[in-house]
Scaffold this motif. Structure first.
Motif, PDB file in Angstrom:
ATOM      1  N   THR A  82      11.439  67.521  53.967  1.00 12.74           N
ATOM      2  CA  THR A  82      12.940  67.109  54.002  1.00 12.74           C
ATOM      3  C   THR A  82      13.161  67.160  52.583  1.00 12.74           C
ATOM      4  O   THR A  82      14.437  67.522  52.362  1.00 12.74           O
ATOM      5  CB  THR A  82      12.699  65.446  54.389  1.00 12.74           C
ATOM      6  N   SER A  83      12.506  66.965  51.438  1.00 14.38           N
ATOM      7  CA  SER A  83      12.990  67.422  50.024  1.00 14.38           C
ATOM      8  C   SER A  83      13.298  68.673  49.943  1.00 14.38           C
ATOM      9  O   SER A  83      14.218  69.136  49.083  1.00 14.38           O
ATOM     10  CB  SER A  83      11.703  66.634  49.117  1.00 14.38           C
ATOM     11  N   TRP A  84      12.411  69.571  50.508  1.00 20.89           N
ATOM     12  CA  TRP A  84      12.653  70.936  50.569  1.00 20.89           C
ATOM     13  C   TRP A  84      14.252  71.277  51.123  1.00 20.89           C
ATOM     14  O   TRP A  84      15.099  72.214  50.648  1.00 20.89           O
ATOM     15  CB  TRP A  84      11.739  71.684  51.320  1.00 20.89           C
ATOM     16  N   ILE A 111      11.792  68.279  43.531  1.00 18.63           N
ATOM     17  CA  ILE A 111      12.361  67.211  44.470  1.00 18.63           C
ATOM     18  C   ILE A 111      11.194  66.345  45.349  1.00 18.63           C
ATOM     19  O   ILE A 111      10.593  67.111  46.048  1.00 18.63           O
ATOM     20  CB  ILE A 111      13.435  67.844  45.277  1.00 18.63           C
ATOM     21  N   SER A 112      11.045  65.143  45.256  1.00 14.00           N
ATOM     22  CA  SER A 112      10.022  64.503  46.015  1.00 14.00           C
ATOM     23  C   SER A 112      10.447  62.902  46.057  1.00 14.00           C
ATOM     24  O   SER A 112      10.827  62.333  45.179  1.00 14.00           O
ATOM     25  CB  SER A 112       8.729  64.700  45.242  1.00 14.00           C
ATOM     26  N   GLN A 113      10.344  62.508  47.302  1.00 15.39           N
ATOM     27  CA  GLN A 113      10.662  60.994  47.662  1.00 15.39           C
ATOM     28  C   GLN A 113       9.404  60.418  46.800  1.00 15.39           C
ATOM     29  O   GLN A 113       9.747  59.444  45.881  1.00 15.39           O
ATOM     30  CB  GLN A 113      10.673  60.671  49.082  1.00 15.39           C
ATOM     31  N   SER A 114       8.270  60.513  47.273  1.00 22.44           N
ATOM     32  CA  SER A 114       6.994  59.691  46.789  1.00 22.44           C
ATOM     33  C   SER A 114       6.620  60.086  45.307  1.00 22.44           C
ATOM     34  O   SER A 114       6.174  59.184  44.633  1.00 22.44           O
ATOM     35  CB  SER A 114       5.722  60.137  47.501  1.00 22.44           C
ATOM     36  N   GLY A 115       7.135  61.352  44.805  1.00 19.70           N
ATOM     37  CA  GLY A 115       6.533  61.544  43.459  1.00 19.70           C
ATOM     38  C   GLY A 115       5.280  61.920  43.479  1.00 19.70           C
ATOM     39  O   GLY A 115       4.385  62.014  42.702  1.00 19.70           O
ATOM     40  N   GLU A 116       4.196  61.854  44.614  1.00 18.36           N
ATOM     41  CA  GLU A 116       3.041  62.192  44.792  1.00 18.36           C
ATOM     42  C   GLU A 116       2.416  63.280  45.540  1.00 18.36           C
ATOM     43  O   GLU A 116       1.329  63.561  45.492  1.00 18.36           O
ATOM     44  CB  GLU A 116       2.285  60.935  45.195  1.00 18.36           C
ATOM     45  N   THR A 117       3.310  64.058  45.878  1.00 21.52           N
ATOM     46  CA  THR A 117       3.094  65.165  47.018  1.00 21.52           C
ATOM     47  C   THR A 117       2.223  66.127  46.199  1.00 21.52           C
ATOM     48  O   THR A 117       2.565  66.878  45.039  1.00 21.52           O
ATOM     49  CB  THR A 117       4.374  65.757  47.567  1.00 21.52           C
ATOM     50  N   ALA A 118       1.108  66.240  46.526  1.00 24.27           N
ATOM     51  CA  ALA A 118      -0.018  67.269  45.901  1.00 24.27           C
ATOM     52  C   ALA A 118       0.453  68.488  45.476  1.00 24.27           C
ATOM     53  O   ALA A 118       0.330  69.152  44.568  1.00 24.27           O
ATOM     54  CB  ALA A 118      -1.327  67.039  46.452  1.00 24.27           C
ATOM     55  N   ALA A 159       9.293  59.132  58.492  1.00 16.91           N
ATOM     56  CA  ALA A 159      10.469  60.152  58.461  1.00 16.91           C
ATOM     57  C   ALA A 159      11.411  59.765  57.430  1.00 16.91           C
ATOM     58  O   ALA A 159      11.828  58.650  57.443  1.00 16.91           O
ATOM     59  CB  ALA A 159      11.102  59.997  59.886  1.00 16.91           C
ATOM     60  N   SER A 160      11.685  60.696  56.369  1.00 16.03           N
ATOM     61  CA  SER A 160      12.418  60.367  55.304  1.00 16.03           C
ATOM     62  C   SER A 160      13.861  60.470  55.851  1.00 16.03           C
ATOM     63  O   SER A 160      14.738  61.430  56.535  1.00 16.03           O
ATOM     64  CB  SER A 160      12.157  61.792  54.197  1.00 16.03           C
ATOM     65  N   THR A 161      14.687  59.457  55.434  1.00 15.03           N
ATOM     66  CA  THR A 161      16.205  59.392  55.759  1.00 15.03           C
ATOM     67  C   THR A 161      17.073  59.005  54.464  1.00 15.03           C
ATOM     68  O   THR A 161      17.659  60.086  54.028  1.00 15.03           O
ATOM     69  CB  THR A 161      16.305  58.163  56.696  1.00 15.03           C
ATOM     70  N   LYS A 185      11.525  66.410  65.880  1.00 18.59           N
ATOM     71  CA  LYS A 185      10.040  66.750  65.973  1.00 18.59           C
ATOM     72  C   LYS A 185       8.948  65.622  65.571  1.00 18.59           C
ATOM     73  O   LYS A 185       8.235  65.273  66.300  1.00 18.59           O
ATOM     74  CB  LYS A 185       9.642  67.947  65.068  1.00 18.59           C
ATOM     75  N   GLU A 186       9.416  65.122  64.356  1.00 17.66           N
ATOM     76  CA  GLU A 186       8.371  63.974  63.805  1.00 17.66           C
ATOM     77  C   GLU A 186       8.266  62.786  64.561  1.00 17.66           C
ATOM     78  O   GLU A 186       7.443  62.123  64.587  1.00 17.66           O
ATOM     79  CB  GLU A 186       8.272  64.038  62.351  1.00 17.66           C
ATOM     80  N   ILE A 187       9.397  62.409  65.013  1.00 17.71           N
ATOM     81  CA  ILE A 187       9.459  61.183  65.662  1.00 17.71           C
ATOM     82  C   ILE A 187       9.578  61.187  66.941  1.00 17.71           C
ATOM     83  O   ILE A 187       8.729  60.256  67.720  1.00 17.71           O
ATOM     84  CB  ILE A 187      11.137  60.431  65.267  1.00 17.71           C
TER      85      ILE A 187
HETATM   86  O1  M6R Z   1       7.463  62.621  49.075  1.00 16.95           O
HETATM   87  P1  M6R Z   1       8.002  63.951  49.122  1.00 16.95           P
HETATM   88  O2  M6R Z   1       9.536  63.893  49.284  1.00 16.95           O
HETATM   89  O3  M6R Z   1       7.518  64.817  48.471  1.00 16.95           O
HETATM   90  O4  M6R Z   1       7.472  64.384  50.729  1.00 16.95           O
HETATM   91  C1  M6R Z   1       7.616  65.769  51.182  1.00 16.95           C
HETATM   92  C2  M6R Z   1       7.220  65.515  52.785  1.00 16.95           C
HETATM   93  O5  M6R Z   1       6.007  65.513  53.020  1.00 16.95           O
HETATM   94  C3  M6R Z   1       8.285  64.838  53.467  1.00 16.95           C
HETATM   95  O6  M6R Z   1       9.766  64.855  53.255  1.00 16.95           O
HETATM   96  C4  M6R Z   1       7.904  64.847  55.016  1.00 16.95           C
HETATM   97  O7  M6R Z   1       8.544  66.118  55.357  1.00 16.95           O
HETATM   98  C5  M6R Z   1       8.627  63.858  55.624  1.00 16.95           C
HETATM   99  N1  M6R Z   1       7.753  63.464  56.774  1.00 16.95           N
HETATM  100  C6  M6R Z   1       9.919  64.151  56.507  1.00 16.95           C
HETATM  101  O8  M6R Z   1      10.527  63.356  57.097  1.00 16.95           O
END
Ligand code: M6R
Length: 611
Positions: free
Chosen positions: A305-307, A349-356, A402-404, A490-492
């Motif tokens: 989602t961040s992409w 761009i990252s929600q978690s800030g931990e995406t490897a 799921a990121s919203t 898809k994911e939900i």
């Molecule tokens: O934490 P991040 O934003 O780096 O995560 C990136 C993806 O793993 C994240 O957006 C993932 O695609 C979600 N499940 C989408 O809803």
């Protein structure tokens, strides 16, 4: 990719660990386990979610003041009872949980096998644990020393927590590449992948850094580097309330987070955007403003989602700043040999800030002289700390997998950055700048308006829930929104969905169209609108079922659609923050109607801390 919890102190450890694991289930939920110091280490573990473990150990003596717990997202070895963590060493004297991947585990396993070790699981964790035990007994040293020696041989990412039969009040912890927070209480310590397991007990936390090792006792926290030098723990005050990680009456975190968006976007704009004064204040951007204004290119790096947020931002930046923008999947970028010049600006761009993948990609770019700006939600996360500057999205904890709300907050931040840079650069006419600032300020209200129509989307969900496939189409700013809508579905709901640029549809996907295919058009009023309407005609002519996200009052598009989801009018640059809302709701309601676990979809985890 897994959740870890630990406790040592005067309280009962088990309830703290179980509650903490439930909060961390967003990180993985295919098996669960706890290890408790109860006259020797007792391990209970099971395939399945935390609640399933709880059910199976009712009636056991779970008394302990020190313990560790794990919720797993499988990497090495299928989800099963025997692959669940904690693992015990061959002697049974040590227990360990692990989040991450030990890349050279095969080599270590071979070495141990040659010495006669056998393994009860398929995991890299059990290998590392026995490697530590082997060093401990060979060198006749403390567990702390053995961990330090072992970790110097390890490649990969880890957070590990260990218990030792011979030292029942102590937890040894170490981190590289995966998050670890230690909560400091009075005569007690808490450990977690994030701060959620310790929120009701303490607000004082220490974020452990890479290559640090912690010796955690009830009334003592010693932090060292792998060279055995002591480090003074930096204790920070946590700015997070319990309510932020609870469902607050909603059926699911995902629904709560969708409905939070008027507030989260507002929080994100607050203190930064002043439409009256015509200013955008972002100190983490301001200090790099000269470099951004003068750069030849910006590269957005992200996943999932961040992409998609990065793709929307590509359109916005190119329009407002006239800087060349590239958007990269972090997982591809890190393994290519990308051309990065000194002075290139990377926006991670990252929600978690931990995406490897994102983390490693920016570390590589940093080494080559790029300026790294993080657009990150989780304060103090690895990507935030690795970046030179940037801006937090301030959306609060996002727990649904799921990121919203993180997506719309990312769009808000990226739009503000583009506006700020375009203004300094002089690439936005004053009048348009003023108008966009004013309209951006109105977005939270317009999101709230859109959410008021959720009941009608619920009805659509019932109608379309049995479709086998969906196609999502959009153009321009709404093309990435189509991708995002398809990903959400898809994911939900596990329904196959494809997002596509509406005009590209003629080059292939149109072959899929028949009377059974719902085609969701993201068709709000913008410069491409007439062309999108023509694409609707093309689908309709082939008997596809057109469902559209349209601007309120757009009778033309409505007439071509079997069903519509309505959003208020907005400038095309800002429209994705609105047009994505109905798509989030549609995915949510279809997922619920199909009986899916929308907060914890199968095979997924919230933050992907393995490559
Ligand atoms: O934490 P991040 O934003 O780096 O995560 C990136 C993806 O793993 C994240 O957006 C993932 O695609 C979600 N499940 C989408 O809803």
């Amino acid at each position: 990719m897994c959740g870890i919890v630990g406790y040592t102190g005067p309280r009962e450890a088990y309830p703290i660990i179980i509650k903490g694991l439930k909060r961390l289930e967003y990180r993985g939920y295919d098996s669960t386990g706890v290890a408790l110091q109860n006259g020797g280490i007792k391990v209970y573990k099971k395939k399945g979610k935390v609640a399933e473990l709880e059910d199976t150990i009712v009636g056991k003596d779970l008394h302990a003041n020190t313990g560790i717990g794990h919720t797993r997202w499988a990497t090495h070895g299928e989800p099963s009872d025997r692959n669940a963590h904690p693992h015990q060493s061959a002697s049974g004297k040590l227990a360990m949980i692990h989040n991450g991947i030990i890349e050279n585990y095969n080599q270590l396993k071979q070495e141990l096998s040659n010495k006669g070790y056998t393994f009860t699981s398929d995991t890299d964790t059990e290998v590392l644990l026995n490697f530590i035990e082997e060093i401990k007994s060979n060198n006749n040293c403390s567990l702390e020393e053995a961990v330090r020696v072992a970790l110097k041989r390890v490649t990969g990412a880890y957070v590990i927590l260990l218990l030792d039969n011979d030292d029942p009040e102590t937890i040894i912890a170490a981190r590289k590449g995966s998050p670890l927070v230690i909560g400091v209480g009075k005569g007690e310590h808490f450990l977690g992948s994030d701060a959620s397991p310790m929120l009701e007990y303490t607000k004082e936390v220490v974020y452990v850094n890479d290559y640090e090792l912690a010796i955690v006792k009830p009334d003592e926290l010693i932090l060292k580097n792998l060279g055995n030098e002591k480090i003074t723990p930096y204790v920070q005050k946590l700015d997070l309330e319990l309510a932020a990680i609870e469902k607050s009456g909603y059926d699911h975190f995902m629904l709560k987070e969708i409905f939070e968006q008027p507030r989260t976007i507002h929080d994100c704009l607050r203190g930064r955007l002043d439409a009256m004064a015509g200013t955008i204040t972002m100190s983490g951007i301001q200090q790099y403003a000269d470099q951004i204004v003068n750069t030849n290119r910006i590269i957005m790096i992200a996943c999932g989602t961040s992409w998609h947020a990065g793709l929307v931002a590509e359109y916005i930046f190119e329009e407002l700043t006239r800087i060349n923008v590239e958007v990269e999947y972090a997982s591809e970028f890190r393994y290519r040999n990308p051309v990065i010049n000194k002075g290139d600006v990377i926006i991670a761009i990252s929600q978690s800030g931990e995406t490897a993948d994102t983390l490693v990609a920016i570390e590589n770019a940093k080494e080559k002289g790029a300026i790294i700006l993080g657009v990150v939600n989780v304060v103090g996360s690895s990507i935030a700390r690795t970046s030179h500057g940037g801006a937090y999205t301030h959306a609060g904890p996002e727990i649904g997998v799921a990121s919203t709300k993180a997506f719309t907050a990312q769009l808000a931040v990226l739009t503000m950055i583009a506006l700020k840079i375009g203004y300094i650069k002089g690439t936005i006419p004053q009048e348009r700048y003023t108008q966009l600032l004013k309209e951006l300020e109105e977005i939270p209200e317009k999101v709230a308006w859109t959410l008021q129509h959720s009941e009608s989307i619920k009805v659509l969900a019932e109608k379309y829930k049995d479709a086998r496939d969906f196609l999502y189409l959009g153009r321009g700013y709404n093309f990435p929104v189509a991708l995002e809508g398809a990903l959400k579905l898809k994911e939900i709901s596990y329904i196959h969905a494809e997002g596509y640029p509406a005009a590209e549809m003629k080059h292939g996907p149109i072959a899929l169209v028949d009377e059974s295919l719902p085609v969701v058009f993201v068709a709000t009023k913008d410069q491409y609108h007439e062309k999108v309407v023509s694409n609707m005609q093309e689908i309709k002519a082939r008997k596809g079922r057109v469902i559209s996200v349209i601007t309120e009052g757009d009778e033309n598009a409505e007439a071509l659609s079997e069903d519509v989801m309505v959003v208020p009018e907005a400038d095309e640059i800002l429209a994705p923050m609105l047009s994505v809302i109905p798509l989030q709701l549609l995915a949510y309601y279809i997922g619920v109607a199909k009986g899916c676990d929308v907060d914890k979809p199968r095979n997924l985890a919230k933050s992907v801390t393995v490559e």
